[in-house]
Scaffold this active site. Structure first.
Site, PDB file in Angstrom:
ATOM      1  N   ASN A  48       1.487  -1.278  -0.062  1.00  0.00           N
ATOM      2  CA  ASN A  48       0.046   0.061   0.502  1.00  0.00           C
ATOM      3  C   ASN A  48       0.982   1.342   0.175  1.00  0.00           C
ATOM      4  O   ASN A  48       0.490   2.033   0.837  1.00  0.00           O
ATOM      5  CB  ASN A  48      -1.008  -0.252   0.979  1.00  0.00           C
ATOM      6  CG  ASN A  48      -1.837  -1.315   1.300  1.00  0.00           C
ATOM      7  OD1 ASN A  48      -2.337  -1.414   0.465  1.00  0.00           O
ATOM      8  ND2 ASN A  48      -1.822  -1.850   2.678  1.00  0.00           N
ATOM      9  N   GLU A 188     -15.397   3.593   4.748  1.00  0.00           N
ATOM     10  CA  GLU A 188     -14.669   4.178   4.246  1.00  0.00           C
ATOM     11  C   GLU A 188     -14.736   4.657   3.046  1.00  0.00           C
ATOM     12  O   GLU A 188     -15.828   4.702   2.045  1.00  0.00           O
ATOM     13  CB  GLU A 188     -13.882   2.273   3.700  1.00  0.00           C
ATOM     14  CG  GLU A 188     -13.008   2.090   5.159  1.00  0.00           C
ATOM     15  CD  GLU A 188     -12.282   0.194   4.624  1.00  0.00           C
ATOM     16  OE1 GLU A 188     -11.702   0.787   2.852  1.00  0.00           O
ATOM     17  OE2 GLU A 188     -13.365  -0.479   5.543  1.00  0.00           O
ATOM     18  N   SER A 192     -10.500  -1.281   0.619  1.00  0.00           N
ATOM     19  CA  SER A 192      -9.788  -1.395   0.960  1.00  0.00           C
ATOM     20  C   SER A 192      -9.372  -2.541   0.143  1.00  0.00           C
ATOM     21  O   SER A 192      -7.876  -2.845  -0.623  1.00  0.00           O
ATOM     22  CB  SER A 192      -8.985  -1.791   2.238  1.00  0.00           C
ATOM     23  OG  SER A 192     -10.158  -3.342   2.658  1.00  0.00           O
ATOM     24  N   ASP A 217     -13.147   6.674   7.130  1.00  0.00           N
ATOM     25  CA  ASP A 217     -11.960   6.123   6.940  1.00  0.00           C
ATOM     26  C   ASP A 217     -11.349   6.328   5.637  1.00  0.00           C
ATOM     27  O   ASP A 217     -11.429   5.809   4.745  1.00  0.00           O
ATOM     28  CB  ASP A 217     -11.806   4.573   7.507  1.00  0.00           C
ATOM     29  CG  ASP A 217     -10.491   3.884   7.267  1.00  0.00           C
ATOM     30  OD1 ASP A 217      -9.430   4.467   7.116  1.00  0.00           O
ATOM     31  OD2 ASP A 217     -10.145   3.183   8.159  1.00  0.00           O
ATOM     32  N   LYS A 251       0.648   3.599   4.857  1.00  0.00           N
ATOM     33  CA  LYS A 251       0.099   3.769   3.187  1.00  0.00           C
ATOM     34  C   LYS A 251       0.556   4.479   2.636  1.00  0.00           C
ATOM     35  O   LYS A 251       2.307   4.316   2.684  1.00  0.00           O
ATOM     36  CB  LYS A 251      -0.768   3.377   3.211  1.00  0.00           C
ATOM     37  CG  LYS A 251      -1.560   2.072   3.711  1.00  0.00           C
ATOM     38  CD  LYS A 251      -2.835   1.749   3.672  1.00  0.00           C
ATOM     39  CE  LYS A 251      -3.380   0.237   5.086  1.00  0.00           C
ATOM     40  NZ  LYS A 251      -4.291   0.428   5.735  1.00  0.00           N
TER      41      LYS A 251
HETATM   42  C1  LIG Z   1      -4.788  -0.182   6.914  1.00  0.00           C
HETATM   43  C2  LIG Z   1      -6.277   0.136   7.600  1.00  0.00           C
HETATM   44  C3  LIG Z   1      -6.563   0.048   8.729  1.00  0.00           C
HETATM   45  C4  LIG Z   1      -5.457   0.663   9.707  1.00  0.00           C
HETATM   46  O1  LIG Z   1      -3.939   1.169   9.632  1.00  0.00           O
HETATM   47  P1  LIG Z   1      -3.046   0.932  10.268  1.00  0.00           P
HETATM   48  O2  LIG Z   1      -1.801   1.503  10.019  1.00  0.00           O
HETATM   49  O3  LIG Z   1      -2.314  -0.369   9.066  1.00  0.00           O
HETATM   50  O4  LIG Z   1      -2.988   0.108  11.303  1.00  0.00           O
HETATM   51  C5  LIG Z   1      -7.539   0.990   8.716  1.00  0.00           C
HETATM   52  N1  LIG Z   1      -8.203   0.657   7.711  1.00  0.00           N
HETATM   53  C6  LIG Z   1      -8.480   0.955   6.486  1.00  0.00           C
HETATM   54  C7  LIG Z   1      -9.258   0.858   5.485  1.00  0.00           C
HETATM   55  C8  LIG Z   1      -7.452   0.140   6.042  1.00  0.00           C
HETATM   56  O5  LIG Z   1      -6.751  -0.619   5.192  1.00  0.00           O
END
Ligand SMILES: *Cc1c(COP(=O)(O)O)cnc(C)c1O
Length: 407
Positions: A48, A188, A192, A217, A251
């Site tokens: 990512n 989101e 993801s 998110d 990411k």
């Molecule tokens: C990766 C991810 C997280 C968590 O983030 P980290 O910093 O890796 O703990 C939360 N929400 C989504 C949608 C993600 O893809």
């Protein structure tokens, strides 16, 4: 002891039988489009690290400088032994970047979700989440004790139905617990595992119509969508109407950590109530400094250039796979269905020198296993070509039009 080991053995065997067993693959090089596993080079389409910042010289230098100035460990929680300057610099940079009053950094995005949802929602409240919401939100929602309702993926009618239910006074005229429960919607912005987009504008309108509060998110959108990479909500023009904006620094930002951006009051409240913030040692200053460097990079002309390369590579892959998505993210899922098929395909790709893991339950639903291809700004056009021929070699592109062999 023997019983314990036997029990674990049984559980692991069950996972293997269902093709759900996972193991770690050791990489002996930095994260980048080309990685080394067991002395062999692999073309990596699984990270990512969308902007290719994880091993960028600027971020490395920022981390090294922070270690020289502030050492390695943070000593304790930021509320206990003092809050190191690099964390404050990062939060100021994030608030400025997200155009919010304030921001708060957690050790991971997972910790940000857990701390924030549990601080805000309790057992008398209702939390409504998209069917495909990330595990960190689900775990947080469960831990908070709130009533959880799931709406069908990106389905506004279903969301509205639940909102109506959640905000209608019961026939008896009294709410079971409180005068009226707090209603939270969580989604989101870019999903993801499917790489598709939430209808954020419409969701914002619904939450306002029903007096709910919204948490978005942006783990897979921050840094790559919106003006100066501010996120998908910014590109939809609704960022300032979202109560709680969440993201990760691991990411597109290429570092580590998670953040919440919002009002000063929200951040003050989380500092007082988010248990994953309060009862956990602060992240190392090197991570904060690298992330701060990334935030500045993302906003700059260099950030624009990286986004330009990213979208160019994504367009090349889309064209080669005959996907006519008008709106594409950097995540391209190839749905395979059966877990076994996904594992076999991933193994066959590895034999061709390409690293794309099989994504299976519980990351996605059973029977919805897939290859999740992620494109980054530092892939080359040649890398995309190589991926395309490998997928074609394995017969994964059977419905495509024939291409000239020199394409
Ligand atoms: C990766 C991810 C997280 C968590 O983030 P980290 O910093 O890796 O703990 C939360 N929400 C989504 C949608 C993600 O893809």
């Amino acid at each position: 002891m023997i019983e314990f080991e036997e029990e674990l053995n049984q559980r692991l065997s069950a996972l293997r039988e269902q093709n759900l067993f996972r193991e770690l693959r050791r990489i002996d090089s930095p994260q980048s489009p080309h990685v080394e596993i067991g002395g062999k080079p692999f073309l990596n389409f699984s990270s990512n690290d969308y902007l290719g910042l994880a091993n960028d010289p600027l971020l490395r230098e920022a981390a090294i400088e922070a270690v020289k100035q502030f050492g390695v460990g943070s000593g304790s929680s930021r509320l206990i032994c003092g809050s190191l300057a690099p964390h404050h610099q990062l939060e100021e940079a994030l608030a400025d970047f997200k155009k919010t009053e304030a921001a708060l950094v957690f050790s991971t995005g997972y910790a940000a979700a857990l701390g924030t949802i549990c601080a805000l929602a309790g057992k008398d409240d209702i939390l409504i989440a998209d069917k495909l919401i990330h595990a960190s939100i689900i775990d947080a929602a469960r831990l908070s004790g709130a009533k959880i309702r799931i709406f069908a993926h990106n389905d506004l009618d279903d969301l509205e139905k639940i909102l109506k239910w959640a905000t209608t006074k019961p026939v008896s005229g009294v709410w079971l617990a409180k005068e009226s429960p707090r209603v939270f919607i969580v989604t989101e912005s870019v999903f993801s595992m499917d790489g598709d987009f939430a209808p954020l504008r419409e969701i914002v309108e619904l939450k306002e119509k029903y007096g709910a509060w919204l948490m978005v998110d942006e783990a897979h959108a921050t840094g790559i969508f919106g003006k100066e990479g501010r996120g998908f909500a910014e590109s939809c023009g609704v960022a300032d109407r979202i109560e709680i904006q969440m993201g990760t620094l691991g990411k597109a930002f290429g570092a580590s950590g998670g953040y919440i951006a919002g009002s000063r009051r929200l951040i003050d409240y989380l500092i007082n109530r988010a248990r994953s913030f309060i009862f956990s040692t602060a992240p190392v200053s090197a991570a904060a400094a690298a992330a701060t460097c990334a935030v500045h990079f993302v906003k700059s002309k260099s950030g624009d250039d990286r986004r330009h390369s990213l979208w160019q590579r994504v367009a090349e892959l889309q064209a080669r796979l005959n996907l006519q998505n008008t709106k594409a993210s950097a995540i391209v899922p190839l749905l395979l269905g059966e877990e076994k098929k996904a594992i076999e395909t991933a193994t066959a790709l590895r034999a061709l020198g390409i690293l794309i893991p099989a994504i299976r339950y519980p990351t996605v639903a059973r029977g919805a296993a897939r290859l999740r291809i992620t494109v980054t700004a530092t892939h080359s056009e040649g890398d995309i070509k190589q991926l395309h021929s490998a997928l074609a070699n394995l017969g994964l592109l059977s419905d495509e039009k024939p291409r000239p062999s020199n394409a």
